[in-house]
Motif scaffolding. Structure first.
Motif, PDB file in Angstrom:
ATOM      1  N   TYR A 133      -7.080   0.668   0.778  1.00  0.00           N
ATOM      2  CA  TYR A 133      -7.406   1.280   2.072  1.00  0.00           C
ATOM      3  C   TYR A 133      -7.780   0.208   3.102  1.00  0.00           C
ATOM      4  O   TYR A 133      -7.468   0.342   4.295  1.00  0.00           O
ATOM      5  CB  TYR A 133      -8.552   2.282   1.912  1.00  0.00           C
ATOM      6  CG  TYR A 133      -8.124   3.602   1.300  1.00  0.00           C
ATOM      7  CD1 TYR A 133      -7.149   4.384   1.917  1.00  0.00           C
ATOM      8  CD2 TYR A 133      -8.690   4.068   0.123  1.00  0.00           C
ATOM      9  CE1 TYR A 133      -6.748   5.593   1.368  1.00  0.00           C
ATOM     10  CE2 TYR A 133      -8.290   5.281  -0.438  1.00  0.00           C
ATOM     11  CZ  TYR A 133      -7.319   6.036   0.191  1.00  0.00           C
ATOM     12  OH  TYR A 133      -6.924   7.225  -0.345  1.00  0.00           O
ATOM     13  N   THR A 160       0.836  -1.212   0.000  1.00  0.00           N
ATOM     14  CA  THR A 160       0.000   0.000   0.000  1.00  0.00           C
ATOM     15  C   THR A 160       0.866   1.256   0.000  1.00  0.00           C
ATOM     16  O   THR A 160       0.519   2.259   0.622  1.00  0.00           O
ATOM     17  CB  THR A 160      -0.931   0.007   1.222  1.00  0.00           C
ATOM     18  OG1 THR A 160      -0.146  -0.055   2.413  1.00  0.00           O
ATOM     19  CG2 THR A 160      -1.884  -1.177   1.185  1.00  0.00           C
ATOM     20  N   ASP A 191      -7.598   1.535   6.836  1.00  0.00           N
ATOM     21  CA  ASP A 191      -8.359   2.781   6.789  1.00  0.00           C
ATOM     22  C   ASP A 191      -9.783   2.407   6.379  1.00  0.00           C
ATOM     23  O   ASP A 191     -10.206   2.596   5.232  1.00  0.00           O
ATOM     24  CB  ASP A 191      -7.732   3.749   5.790  1.00  0.00           C
ATOM     25  CG  ASP A 191      -8.365   5.134   5.845  1.00  0.00           C
ATOM     26  OD1 ASP A 191      -9.437   5.264   6.480  1.00  0.00           O
ATOM     27  OD2 ASP A 191      -7.805   6.076   5.245  1.00  0.00           O
ATOM     28  N   GLU A 215     -12.434   5.088   4.861  1.00  0.00           N
ATOM     29  CA  GLU A 215     -12.241   5.448   3.454  1.00  0.00           C
ATOM     30  C   GLU A 215     -12.632   4.291   2.538  1.00  0.00           C
ATOM     31  O   GLU A 215     -13.251   4.486   1.495  1.00  0.00           O
ATOM     32  CB  GLU A 215     -10.780   5.837   3.221  1.00  0.00           C
ATOM     33  CG  GLU A 215     -10.522   6.507   1.877  1.00  0.00           C
ATOM     34  CD  GLU A 215     -11.215   7.834   1.740  1.00  0.00           C
ATOM     35  OE1 GLU A 215     -11.629   8.181   0.614  1.00  0.00           O
ATOM     36  OE2 GLU A 215     -11.361   8.532   2.766  1.00  0.00           O
ATOM     37  N   SER A 216     -12.271   3.075   2.935  1.00  0.00           N
ATOM     38  CA  SER A 216     -12.630   1.895   2.141  1.00  0.00           C
ATOM     39  C   SER A 216     -14.144   1.751   2.049  1.00  0.00           C
ATOM     40  O   SER A 216     -14.697   1.503   0.969  1.00  0.00           O
ATOM     41  CB  SER A 216     -12.019   0.642   2.774  1.00  0.00           C
ATOM     42  OG  SER A 216     -12.364  -0.515   2.048  1.00  0.00           O
TER      43      SER A 216
END
Length: 594
Positions: free
Chosen positions: A335, A306, A340, A343-344
Motif C-alpha cells: 500500500y 502492486t 495508499d 491503509e498502510s
C-alpha cells in the motif's frame, strides 16, 4: 583425583557439554563458553587406555556419539558420514559455537581451522575463479594485491582437516564475520574525508579459494550430490561481495535446490534481481514449497509491483499464516508503494499494537507518517522505538525523520549518521540523509549519500530520483536526465518520475521527448497506455471520465505552441480549462452526481 578413570572423564565431559548446550539454549552465552572450554580441557578418552580399547574405526563408539544421540539439535543431517563426523566433533563444535555467540569470531574459526600465516597459498588464480574480484573495491577504487596474511591463514581444500559440512561452514562463516568486523573497525567516519567506501573484507579471497577447492574435491570424488547447500550459500555471499552477481545467483540457486528452507539464501537471491523480467527468468529453477511463494511476494514487493495478482497471492498466504507480522508488513509496504498511505498506516499501527517491541521495517512506517504530516504519531513512534532499543538503525531513522519534520535538519543528519555507524548497509539511512543534505544545500554530501544508497540497492528509485534532483539544482541537466530515467524505469506508473523527466527534457531543449514524458505522467496510473497518446479532439482515446492534471496539460500545450502545432496546443488548453472549470453542461453535472 589421582584415581580419575576413563569412565569418570567420559561422564564428566558429557555432563559439562550438556550443561553448555542448556546455557546456550537460554542465551547464557558466557556461561556456555566457559563450560565448553572446561570440557575441552579434559583428557581425551584415548589417554586412559590403549588404542585397542578405543577402536577409532568403530562406528560412533566415542563419548561424543552417545552425547550427540541425547542432543537431537545437533543431529541435523540424514547422511551417515556427516552424522559420524558431527558426532566426533560435537565437543569442538559446542566450543566454536560458544565463541561465535560471544562474537569471538577468530577464536571460533581457529577451533577447526588453526591460524597459520606461513601456510603457502598459491597466488595464481584457480581455473574457475571469479573469486579474485572480492579483493577489488567497489567502483574500481582498489586493486587486487598479493596474498595477505589473512588470505594465507585460510587453508586450501587439500589442507583442510576432515570436517563435517556443518563445522566447516561455522569455521568459514566465523572467518567471514571476523573480516567484516575488521572492515568496520578500519572504516572512517561516515562521509568523512577518508571515507571512500573502498575498505574491503580481507578474508574473502581465502574463504573463496578454500570453498572452490572443497567443491572441486567433492566433485572429483562424486560426492557433490551429498552437499547440504550451506557452503554454496556462503560462496554466493563471497561472490556478491566481489561483485560477481551472475555467478553468485547460480550458487544461491544451487544452495536452494539442496536446502530450500534457508531464508537467508532467498533474501540474497532477491537482492540480485533488478527487474521483474529477471525474477520471472529464474522461476523454472526454483524449488517448489511455501518459501517459494513467500519469496515471490517479497521479491515483487521489493520491485514495487502492486498488481492484483500480488495482493491475491498475499491473501492466500495469509490463510496459511494468519498471524504473520511479516505478511502484514508486506501488505503495508504494498500500500505504501501504491501511495495508499492511510491503509498502510492502519496496518503498521495494528502491527505495533500486537507487538509493540518489534522494530523491523518501522523505518518505512516513519516514512509513511512523514508523508502524511502526522507529527504526533511520529513522535509517539520515536518514543516507542527509543524505549525498545535506542541503538537500532531503525530507531535512529525514525528519530531522524521526526527531526526532519520539525525542519531541524542538522539533528536529523546526526541520527542518520548514527544509524549508518550501527549498520553501514542500512539503505534507508543513506537515502534519507541525502534528502536532508539537499534541504541543507550541501549538494556534494547529498550526491555521495545517494550514490552509497544505489551501491547498496540499485532498485531504490528514491535514491535515483534524489540524484536527479540534486543535479538539477546544480543545473547539470544531462546528468539529471540519466538519473530520472533510472527512477522512471523502476517506477513506470509514478507520475512524479515522468513529470521530472519531462521538465528535464524541456530544459535541455528536447520538446518532443518532453511532451512524451508529460503525457506518460498523465496516464502513469493507467496500465498499458502508450506514452505518446494524442490528446487532440480527434484522438481515438476517451479521457472524459479521467482526471487530467492541469499542471501537466499546461506545459504540454506550451511545448506544442513552441513546435508550431497550434491545433494540438489549443486542444490541450481546452482540456486545461475543462479540468479547472468542471463540466460545461450543468444538467450533465447533476446527472453524474445523481
Amino acid at each position: 583425583m589421582s584415581n580419575f578413570t576413563r569412565e569418570q572423564a567420559i561422564g564428566l565431559r558429557k555432563n559439562i557439554l550438556r550443561a553448555s548446550v542448556q546455557c546456550s539454549e537460554r542465551c547464557l552465552y558466557q556461561s556456555a563458553k566457559w563450560l565448553a572450554e572446561l570440557a575441552s580441557s579434559l583428557p581425551n578418552p584415548s589417554d586412559f587406555g590403549s588404542p585397542d580399547d578405543i577402536d577409532s574405526d568403530s562406528p560412533m563408539k566415542d563419548v561424543d556419539q552417545s552425547l550427540s544421540e541425547n542432543l537431537s539439535i545437533f543431529s541435523s543431517s540424514d547422511d551417515a558420514e556427516e552424522k559420524r563426523l558431527e558426532a566426533q566433533e560435537i565437543g569442538k563444535y559446542l566450543l566454536a559455537k560458544s565463541y561465535f555467540d560471544c562474537r569471538e569470531y577468530d577464536r571460533c574459526s581457529a577451533v577447526f581451522l588453526p591460524t597459520n600465516p606461513t601456510v603457502n597459498v598459491s597466488s595464481s588464480p584457480t581455473p574457475q575463479t571469479p573469486i579474485q574480484t572480492p579483493t577489488k573495491a567497489s567502483k574500481g577504487k582498489g586493486k587486487a594485491t598479493a596474498d595477505t596474511p589473512e588470505e594465507k591463514s585460510t587453508p586450501r581444500g587439500h589442507e583442510l582437516p576432515q570436517l563435517s559440512q556443518k563445522s566447516l561452514f561455522l569455521a568459514l562463516y566465523a572467518k567471514y564475520m571476523a573480516g567484516e568486523k575488521r572492515k568496520d573497525e578500519d572504516a572512517e567516519m561516515i562521509l568523512g574525508p577518508m571515507d571512500s567506501g573502498a575498505i574491503v573484507n580481507k578474508e574473502l579471497v581465502g574463504i573463496g579459494r578454500t570453498l572452490e577447492a572443497w567443491f572441486e574435491e567433492r566433485t572429483a570424488q562424486g560426492e557433490a550430490n551429498r552437499n547440504q547447500g550451506w557452503l554454496e550459500y556462503l560462496y554466493g555471499v563471497v561472490l556478491v561481495k566481489g561483485h560477481s552477481d551472475n555467478d553468485a545467483k547460480q550458487y544461491f540457486l544451487k544452495s536452494l535446490k539442496l536446502n530450500p528452507w534457508n531464508w537467508s539464501a532467498w533474501l540474497e537471491l532477491r537482492d540480485l534481481l533488478n527487474n521483474v523480467e529477471a525474477l520471472r527468468s529464474i522461476y523454472p529453477q526454483l524449488p517448489h514449497n511455501v518459501l517459494t511463494l513467500l519469496f515471490n511476494l517479497d521479491a515483487n514487493q521489493s520491485l514495487y509491483v502492486t498488481s492484483p495478482d500480488i495482493h491475491q497471492s498475499l491473501n492466500e498466504l495469509t490463510k496459511v499464516f494468519p498471524a504473520s507480522h511479516f505478511l502484514k508488513t508486506q501488505r503495508a509496504l504494498l500500500y505504501y508503494h501504491s501511495k495508499d498511505y492511510d491503509e498502510s498506516e492502519s496496518i503498521f499501527s495494528s502491527i505495533i499494537h500486537s507487538d509493540p517491541h518489534r522494530l523491523d521495517s518501522l523505518d518505512h512506517y516513519s516514512n509513511v507518517l512523514y508523508v502524511m504530516l502526522n507529527r504526533p504519531k511520529l513522535a509517539f513512534l520515536a518514543q516507542l522505538a527509543t524505549a525498545t532499543d535506542k541503538f537500532r538503525p531503525e530507531t535512529c531513522c525514525i528519530i531522524g525523520n521526526y527531526y526532519s519534520m520539525k525542519s531541524e535538519h542538522e539533528k536529523a543528519v546526526m541520527y542518520f549518521r548514527r544509524a549508518l555507524t550501527l549498520d553501514r548497509n542500512f539503505l534507508s539511512a543513506w537515502t534519507l540523509m541525502g534528502h536532508e543534505y539537499v534541504e541543507m544545500k550541501n549538494t556534494h554530501a547529498a550526491i555521495e549519500s545517494y550514490r552509497r544508497a544505489v551501491d547498496i540497492n540499485r532498485k531504490d528509485y528514491r535514491a535515483w530520483y534524489g540524484l536527479g534532483q540534486t543535479y538539477e539544482v546544480l543545473e547539470m541537466h544531462h546528468y539529471a536526465l540519466f538519473y530520472f530515467q533510472r527512477a522512471a524505469a523502476l517506477r513506470p506508473y509514478d507520475k512524479q518520475m515522468w513529470q521530472a523527466l519531462g521538465a528535464c527534457y524541456e530544459k535541455i531543449d528536447q520538446p518532443i521527448q518532453s511532451i512524451k514524458a508529460y503525457k506518460r505522467a498523465l496516464v502513469a496510473n493507467l496500465a498499458y497506455i502508450e506514452p505518446a497518446t494524442s490528446f487532440s479532439s480527434g484522438g481515438s482515446s476517451d479521457f472524459t471520465n479521467v482526471f487530467l492534471d492541469p499542471e501537466l496539460l499546461f506545459p504540454i500545450a506550451v511545448l506544442h505552441e513552441r513546435l508550431g502545432d497550434l491545433e494540438e496546443a489549443a486542444s490541450c488548453m481546452e482540456l486545461v480549462l475543462a479540468q479547472e472549470e468542471g463540466p460545461a453542461n450543468p444538467d450533465l453535472a447533476d446527472e453524474e452526481v445523481g
